[in-house]
Design a protein around this motif. Structure first.
Motif, PDB file in Angstrom:
ATOM      1  N   LEU A  88     -64.338  42.490 -66.517  1.00  0.00           N
ATOM      2  CA  LEU A  88     -64.003  43.684 -65.932  1.00  0.00           C
ATOM      3  C   LEU A  88     -64.509  44.762 -66.482  1.00  0.00           C
ATOM      4  N   GLY A  89     -63.805  45.274 -67.753  1.00  0.00           N
ATOM      5  CA  GLY A  89     -64.295  46.411 -68.382  1.00  0.00           C
ATOM      6  C   GLY A  89     -65.560  46.633 -68.919  1.00  0.00           C
ATOM      7  N   GLY A  90     -65.930  45.604 -69.319  1.00  0.00           N
ATOM      8  CA  GLY A  90     -67.621  45.746 -69.817  1.00  0.00           C
ATOM      9  C   GLY A  90     -68.384  46.008 -68.749  1.00  0.00           C
ATOM     10  N   ALA A  91     -68.332  45.358 -67.512  1.00  0.00           N
ATOM     11  CA  ALA A  91     -69.159  45.559 -66.429  1.00  0.00           C
ATOM     12  C   ALA A  91     -69.035  46.962 -65.631  1.00  0.00           C
ATOM     13  N   VAL A  92     -67.755  47.439 -65.761  1.00  0.00           N
ATOM     14  CA  VAL A  92     -67.641  48.916 -65.343  1.00  0.00           C
ATOM     15  C   VAL A  92     -68.106  49.849 -66.289  1.00  0.00           C
ATOM     16  N   LYS A  93     -68.127  49.716 -67.613  1.00  0.00           N
ATOM     17  CA  LYS A  93     -68.678  50.267 -68.605  1.00  0.00           C
ATOM     18  C   LYS A  93     -70.330  50.472 -68.496  1.00  0.00           C
ATOM     19  N   LEU A  94     -70.897  49.312 -68.072  1.00  0.00           N
ATOM     20  CA  LEU A  94     -72.305  49.263 -68.081  1.00  0.00           C
ATOM     21  C   LEU A  94     -72.673  49.936 -66.771  1.00  0.00           C
ATOM     22  N   ALA A  95     -71.707  49.723 -65.599  1.00  0.00           N
ATOM     23  CA  ALA A  95     -72.264  50.410 -64.443  1.00  0.00           C
ATOM     24  C   ALA A  95     -72.163  51.817 -64.778  1.00  0.00           C
ATOM     25  N   ASP A  96     -71.181  52.321 -65.341  1.00  0.00           N
ATOM     26  CA  ASP A  96     -71.091  53.897 -65.654  1.00  0.00           C
ATOM     27  C   ASP A  96     -72.208  54.373 -66.452  1.00  0.00           C
ATOM     28  N   ALA A  97     -72.879  53.577 -67.409  1.00  0.00           N
ATOM     29  CA  ALA A  97     -73.891  53.904 -68.230  1.00  0.00           C
ATOM     30  C   ALA A  97     -74.928  53.822 -67.373  1.00  0.00           C
ATOM     31  N   ALA A  98     -75.339  52.852 -66.517  1.00  0.00           N
ATOM     32  CA  ALA A  98     -76.417  53.223 -65.791  1.00  0.00           C
ATOM     33  C   ALA A  98     -76.381  54.437 -64.971  1.00  0.00           C
ATOM     34  N   ARG A  99     -75.251  54.419 -64.439  1.00  0.00           N
ATOM     35  CA  ARG A  99     -75.285  55.840 -63.431  1.00  0.00           C
ATOM     36  C   ARG A  99     -75.624  57.216 -64.350  1.00  0.00           C
ATOM     37  N   SER A 100     -74.897  57.043 -65.421  1.00  0.00           N
ATOM     38  CA  SER A 100     -75.262  58.560 -66.311  1.00  0.00           C
ATOM     39  C   SER A 100     -76.223  58.573 -66.799  1.00  0.00           C
ATOM     40  N   THR A 101     -77.195  57.439 -67.125  1.00  0.00           N
ATOM     41  CA  THR A 101     -78.474  57.760 -67.636  1.00  0.00           C
ATOM     42  C   THR A 101     -79.556  57.438 -66.572  1.00  0.00           C
ATOM     43  N   GLY A 102     -79.227  57.621 -65.401  1.00  0.00           N
ATOM     44  CA  GLY A 102     -80.346  57.243 -64.269  1.00  0.00           C
ATOM     45  C   GLY A 102     -81.013  56.096 -64.168  1.00  0.00           C
ATOM     46  N   VAL A 103     -80.407  54.857 -64.519  1.00  0.00           N
ATOM     47  CA  VAL A 103     -80.910  53.753 -64.396  1.00  0.00           C
ATOM     48  C   VAL A 103     -80.384  52.953 -62.795  1.00  0.00           C
ATOM     49  N   ARG A 104     -81.295  52.812 -62.029  1.00  0.00           N
ATOM     50  CA  ARG A 104     -80.663  52.408 -60.803  1.00  0.00           C
ATOM     51  C   ARG A 104     -80.336  50.906 -60.403  1.00  0.00           C
ATOM     52  N   ARG A 105     -80.904  50.085 -61.224  1.00  0.00           N
ATOM     53  CA  ARG A 105     -80.857  48.512 -60.890  1.00  0.00           C
ATOM     54  C   ARG A 105     -79.733  47.814 -61.785  1.00  0.00           C
ATOM     55  N   TYR A 106     -78.914  47.177 -61.278  1.00  0.00           N
ATOM     56  CA  TYR A 106     -77.772  46.386 -61.898  1.00  0.00           C
ATOM     57  C   TYR A 106     -77.895  45.259 -61.185  1.00  0.00           C
ATOM     58  N   VAL A 107     -77.928  44.229 -62.220  1.00  0.00           N
ATOM     59  CA  VAL A 107     -77.497  42.803 -61.702  1.00  0.00           C
ATOM     60  C   VAL A 107     -76.406  42.164 -62.503  1.00  0.00           C
ATOM     61  N   MET A 108     -75.599  41.530 -61.655  1.00  0.00           N
ATOM     62  CA  MET A 108     -74.446  41.161 -61.990  1.00  0.00           C
ATOM     63  C   MET A 108     -74.078  39.541 -62.102  1.00  0.00           C
TER      64      MET A 108
END
Length: 213
Positions: A88-108
């Motif tokens: 859970l926490g790692g997935a959330v942290k990766l999503a937050d980093a994607a948003r803050s750095t402007g990376v749109r694509r996220y595959v889970m």
């Protein structure tokens, strides 16, 4: 395409990194231990040393990527607390980093059963609860997400033939080879954006299965 795979030394992740590198992409794998770096280099990937658990932010690793893939997991020998910090926490942290750095694509990389964790036996419940919450977070993130829920994983050779189901709650197995191939194809298939689906061994070629979503 530059793709960062979190949990880069995992059995699905290494297969995915190899495929991406063979396709000419920059395949970067986020790993905690420098001792794992040689395994990533051997499949053509770029090792990125970082701590999914303890680093406050993953921004530095995600920056510059075109897509991120969450393929990390606490593993079957871990307790409920670690499943919450990693799955859970790692997935959330990766999503937050994607948003803050402007990376749109996220595959889970999720799991069958994540749509109904309370129906699982006691040993699986903490894992599926963590996956369910992570999936919900990613769906609400505003990112261009795809959530892939593989069936029971095997080390059988991949066939390139799968069954894809958007109606959740199915059962079946699937080789890790084919899961990795699906993930690579997802990154090249815009029609998978916004979709959550299960995958199992089947009789439909992967590109055809994904194009029908």
């Amino acid at each position: 395409m530059d793709v960062l795979v979190a949990g880069g030394h995992g059995r699905i992740a290494l297969r995915l990194l190899r495929l991406l590198a063979e396709q000419g992409h920059t395949a970067r794998g986020l790993i905690r231990s420098p001792s794992q770096a040689a395994d990533l280099t051997a499949v053509g990937a770029v090792p990125v040393i970082g701590d999914l658990d303890n680093d406050e932010t993953l921004d530095a690793y995600v920056k510059g990527a075109d897509a991120v893939v969450f393929a990390a997991g606490a593993g079957p020998g871990s307790g409920p607390a670690r499943k919450r910090t990693v799955d859970l926490g790692g997935a959330v942290k990766l999503a937050d980093a994607a948003r803050s750095t402007g990376v749109r694509r996220y595959v889970m990389v999720s799991s069958i059963g994540a749509d109904r964790p309370e129906a699982a036996d006691e040993s699986m419940r903490p894992y599926l609860r963590a996956k369910a919450e992570a999936d919900d977070y990613v769906r609400a993130s505003g990112l261009d997400f795809t959530i892939v829920r593989p069936g029971s994983l095997t080390d059988d050779p991949g066939t390139g033939l799968v069954r894809v189901a958007t109606e959740l709650g199915n059962r079946g197995s699937v080789p890790r080879d084919d899961v990795a191939a699906v993930l690579a194809a997802v990154l090249a298939t815009p029609a998978t954006i916004g979709k959550t689906f299960e995958i199992f061994t089947g009789d439909t070629p992967i590109p055809e299965a994904l194009s029908g979503l």
